[in-house]
Design a protein around this motif. Structure first.
Motif, PDB file in Angstrom:
ATOM      1  N   GLU A  46      11.117   0.792  -5.426  1.00  0.00           N
ATOM      2  CA  GLU A  46      10.521  -0.166  -4.291  1.00  0.00           C
ATOM      3  C   GLU A  46       9.550  -0.969  -4.957  1.00  0.00           C
ATOM      4  OE1 GLU A  46      11.205   0.294  -0.633  1.00  0.00           O
ATOM      5  OE2 GLU A  46      12.893   1.243  -1.225  1.00  0.00           O
ATOM      6  N   ILE A  47       9.492  -2.139  -4.679  1.00  0.00           N
ATOM      7  CA  ILE A  47       8.571  -3.227  -4.998  1.00  0.00           C
ATOM      8  C   ILE A  47       7.958  -4.130  -3.933  1.00  0.00           C
ATOM      9  CG2 ILE A  47       8.980  -3.170  -7.323  1.00  0.00           C
ATOM     10  CD1 ILE A  47      10.922  -5.559  -6.753  1.00  0.00           C
ATOM     11  N   GLU A  48       7.039  -4.755  -4.111  1.00  0.00           N
ATOM     12  CA  GLU A  48       6.387  -5.587  -2.979  1.00  0.00           C
ATOM     13  C   GLU A  48       6.885  -7.052  -3.631  1.00  0.00           C
ATOM     14  OE1 GLU A  48       4.402  -5.429  -0.399  1.00  0.00           O
ATOM     15  OE2 GLU A  48       4.189  -3.137  -0.680  1.00  0.00           O
ATOM     16  N   GLU A  49       7.222  -7.856  -2.614  1.00  0.00           N
ATOM     17  CA  GLU A  49       7.983  -9.157  -2.895  1.00  0.00           C
ATOM     18  C   GLU A  49       7.168 -10.236  -3.480  1.00  0.00           C
ATOM     19  OE1 GLU A  49      10.168 -12.635  -0.492  1.00  0.00           O
ATOM     20  OE2 GLU A  49       9.210 -10.910   0.970  1.00  0.00           O
ATOM     21  N   GLY A  71      19.949 -13.397  -5.047  1.00  0.00           N
ATOM     22  CA  GLY A  71      20.345 -12.238  -4.155  1.00  0.00           C
ATOM     23  C   GLY A  71      19.549 -11.056  -4.462  1.00  0.00           C
ATOM     24  N   GLY A  72      18.269 -11.240  -4.895  1.00  0.00           N
ATOM     25  CA  GLY A  72      17.525 -10.064  -5.192  1.00  0.00           C
ATOM     26  C   GLY A  72      16.235 -10.170  -5.938  1.00  0.00           C
ATOM     27  N   TYR A  73      15.607  -9.230  -6.152  1.00  0.00           N
ATOM     28  CA  TYR A  73      14.378  -9.075  -6.750  1.00  0.00           C
ATOM     29  C   TYR A  73      14.103  -8.464  -7.979  1.00  0.00           C
ATOM     30  CZ  TYR A  73      12.860 -11.149  -2.579  1.00  0.00           C
ATOM     31  OH  TYR A  73      12.975 -11.900  -1.367  1.00  0.00           O
ATOM     32  N   ILE A  74      13.389  -8.724  -9.068  1.00  0.00           N
ATOM     33  CA  ILE A  74      13.245  -7.976 -10.347  1.00  0.00           C
ATOM     34  C   ILE A  74      11.945  -7.304 -10.325  1.00  0.00           C
ATOM     35  CG2 ILE A  74      13.428  -7.858 -12.946  1.00  0.00           C
ATOM     36  CD1 ILE A  74      15.314 -10.392 -12.320  1.00  0.00           C
ATOM     37  N   CYS A  75      11.666  -6.199 -10.648  1.00  0.00           N
ATOM     38  CA  CYS A  75      10.277  -5.755 -10.772  1.00  0.00           C
ATOM     39  C   CYS A  75       9.562  -6.131 -12.271  1.00  0.00           C
ATOM     40  CB  CYS A  75       9.888  -4.073 -10.837  1.00  0.00           C
ATOM     41  SG  CYS A  75      10.549  -3.154 -12.070  1.00  0.00           S
TER      42      CYS A  75
END
Ligand SMILES: [Zn+2]
Ligand SMILES: [Zn+2]
Lengths: 196, 196
Positions: A11-14, A22-26
């Motif tokens: 789980e990460i903060e935006e 289409g997504g997020y990378i920490c």
């Protein structure tokens, strides 16, 4: 807002991650991927077209992030490939070494107006970290045909594309500068520096 | 009042076909158009500059004009040259007694010193390999005899109408002008200035 990292599922903060398609990378996964996907420097200028012909308004350096174009479902596979590449490089360069740096340029620090004389005499080695992280201590070594030359690292700096700023570490895959106190005339563009 | 319209222009020639970075065309970052229409970035060009020094020839206006032999290569030749550059550099170092940098003296003008002033030698020539800078200690090799010296000033060679396109004068493969302020200097065209 909470998001899930496309690489590891954390789980990460935006605002603390890299947005991809289409997504997020920490930050941690992004750091792992830099070995294969370095940021790319370019410059742009804004051109004024207010009927006076093209008048230059502003020139600026910007870093493009290839991870922004990667699609989220490819990320786990890309991390796997990055890990494989890192292992291959460790084997190639020697696993005992802390880091490896490829040199683009090596020059004496120029004194800018208003700067103290202390910076004169420093030498700046620009390039990219191709394995490991480089902190502000340790030693660089370069193997020439006649001998191995070494120098102590004084400091490391990151580049904005225009100026260099002091940093604690140049992380794997990133561009930056290794600063040493004395001349390093035995280091040339294209050299491979081993950080010990 | 009409609205000021601006457009964004990228200051690169696309992607370098050797290293994948942007071939930047701002601030002497020196992207090169090759013979076959491909482009390499200034950092890649710098790695082979000592193998392909910038040449100057007299034009019809009786001015010296730059000729860049890197632009005469095609992409395969450039890639091959970059691949061989370190080996070539080691060969050059070995055949030059492993000096770290070598400058070939082409012309010397000595302004005689007076009672209270030292003579000033203005020396033009080429950096064969390595790099020279202001305030650095080096040696003159004159008829096989070494003499310690120090570079007082270093800059672009003023005889050339085309400005030398490096960020820092004194780089390999370019002409430059060296000033030395010293008594009892023995130096003539054909001598070498070296750094160890
Ligand atoms: Zn992650
Ligand atoms: Zn390149």
């Amino acid at each position: 807002m909470q998001e899930k990292c496309s690489g590891c599922g954390t789980e990460i903060e935006e605002n603390e991650c890299v947005a991809c398609e289409g997504g997020y990378i920490c930050q941690e996964c992004a750091k792992k991927l830099r070995i294969l996907f370095p940021k790319v420097l370019t410059w742009q200028k804004e051109i004024d077209r207010a009927g006076r012909g093209d008048v230059d308004v502003e020139e600026r350096a910007i870093w493009l992030d290839p991870l922004a174009e990667a699609s989220s479902d490819e990320i786990p596979e890309m991390i796997k490939r990055a890990d494989e590449e890192r292992n291959a490089r460790r084997q190639h360069y020697g696993a005992d070494n802390r880091a490896v740096f490829i040199v683009d340029d090596n020059h004496k620090r120029m004194k800018y107006p208003g700067e103290s004389d202390k910076v004169l005499g420093e030498y700046v080695i620009m390039g990219r970290v191709v394995l490991g992280d480089i902190s502000g201590n340790g030693e660089i070594a370069v193997s020439r045909r006649n001998k191995v030359y070494t120098k102590t690292i004084k400091r490391v700096e990151l580049t904005t594309g225009v100026i260099l700023t002091k940093t604690d570490s140049i992380d794997e895959g990133n561009y930056g500068a290794i600063v040493v106190q004395e001349d390093t005339p035995f280091i040339y563009p294209g050299d491979t520096l081993i950080i010990r | 009042m009409s609205e000021v319209k601006t457009k964004i222009e990228y200051l690169d020639k696309g992607t370098c076909e050797v290293c994948g970075r942007k071939a930047l065309v701002v601030r002497k970052l020196g992207a090169k158009d090759l013979k076959d229409g491909s482009v390499i970035c200034g950092d890649c060009a710098r790695k082979i500059r000592f193998m392909y020094p910038v040449m100057y020839k007299m034009n019809k206006q009786n001015k010296l004009e730059a000729k860049d032999p890197i632009k005469e290569l095609n992409l395969d030749e450039a890639k091959e040259a970059i691949g061989n550059a370190m080996q070539k550099l080691e060969d050059m170092r070995e055949s030059n007694g492993f000096h770290n940098a070598v400058f070939r003296v082409d012309e010397v003008n000595i302004k005689k010193g007076g009672l209270f002033s030292k003579p000033i030698a203005t020396i033009t020539g080429y950096v064969i390999y390595g790099r020279f800078d202001k305030a650095e200690y080096c040696k003159i090799i004159h008829d096989g005899v070494e003499q310690e010296t120090r570079i007082a000033e270093l800059g672009d060679d003023y005889r050339f109408s085309t400005p030398v396109t490096t960020i820092y004068p004194g780089e390999a493969g370019y002409p430059c002008l060296i000033t030395i302020v010293q008594k009892g200097l023995n130096i003539k065209p054909g001598d070498l200035i070296v750094k160890d």
